[in-house]
Write a protein that holds these residues in place. Sequence first.
Motif: not given
Length: 302
Positions: A177-199
Amino acid sequence: MITSVALAGYAALVGAAVPPLLSRARWPHRAPVTAILAWQALMVTFVVATALTVHHLVLSEQHVHEGFVGLLSICGLAADAPVSASAPTPGHALALSTPAVIVLLPFGWFVLCTWRARRARQRHLNMLALIGEPAPGHDATVVDYGAPAVYCLPGRRHRVVITQAALDVLSDAQTRAVLEHERAHIEGRHHLLHLLVDAFSRAFPRLPLARYAQEQIALLVEMIADDRALRHHSRDALATAMCEVAAGRAPQGTLGAGGPGALIRLRRVLTPQPRPHRVTWLGVVAVSAAAPLLPLLLACGP
């Protein structure tokens, strides 16, 4: 002058008054994807309204009365803009450069934040190549560390990492379950949202919108990943796994399963709420789409 005051008031409303109200609303936790759209619309609206406010304040008297069309005339984009061979005046250059700086500042920070995050992820990947091992039965990398933690490195060379301590305390269902949570971050490219709001936060420090958006988007992204994991795994398995890894800290440039607002997320997982009514969803989407256009309409006025 009236247009400048209206645009400045609109920018202040979006940048200071609306964010605390949206952060206290109940519906965003029931529709995190739509809520992220609303926060992004506020950020775009603030940039547009602020740039147009500055444009009206520094523009020459000739173009102040022409509104936004005056700016297009300077750029040569208006349909009836006269063709002139003379060089632009200093006033014209100031009218173009100052709003352009406001618009380009977040983009510049986004490039810099992306570069920094990529360097941090590359350093971590190099470290994993030395100390990481394949997780038996899971598409992940195991590191021998005493605290239970699960996180992912997004990007092209993405990787899901789990510590040996997490494997020791989690059952097989909880681990999946917790690994599926992390794969959701990768497939959803959630790091881009973090970068946008950080910028955006670095471009406009101390702005209430920047602070609230950074806090709320980080929480909403985790909720989206939680929802993805719940498609294939039980609520009990995900909730227990979240409790076990909540204290684990993710390295810089990664997304961790603990994440922000673990208690809020845990309550949300265990006590699901109905999704917002379709009318509410359509209303939020419509307002999010219209909000950045309103300052343009104000600026186009004579």
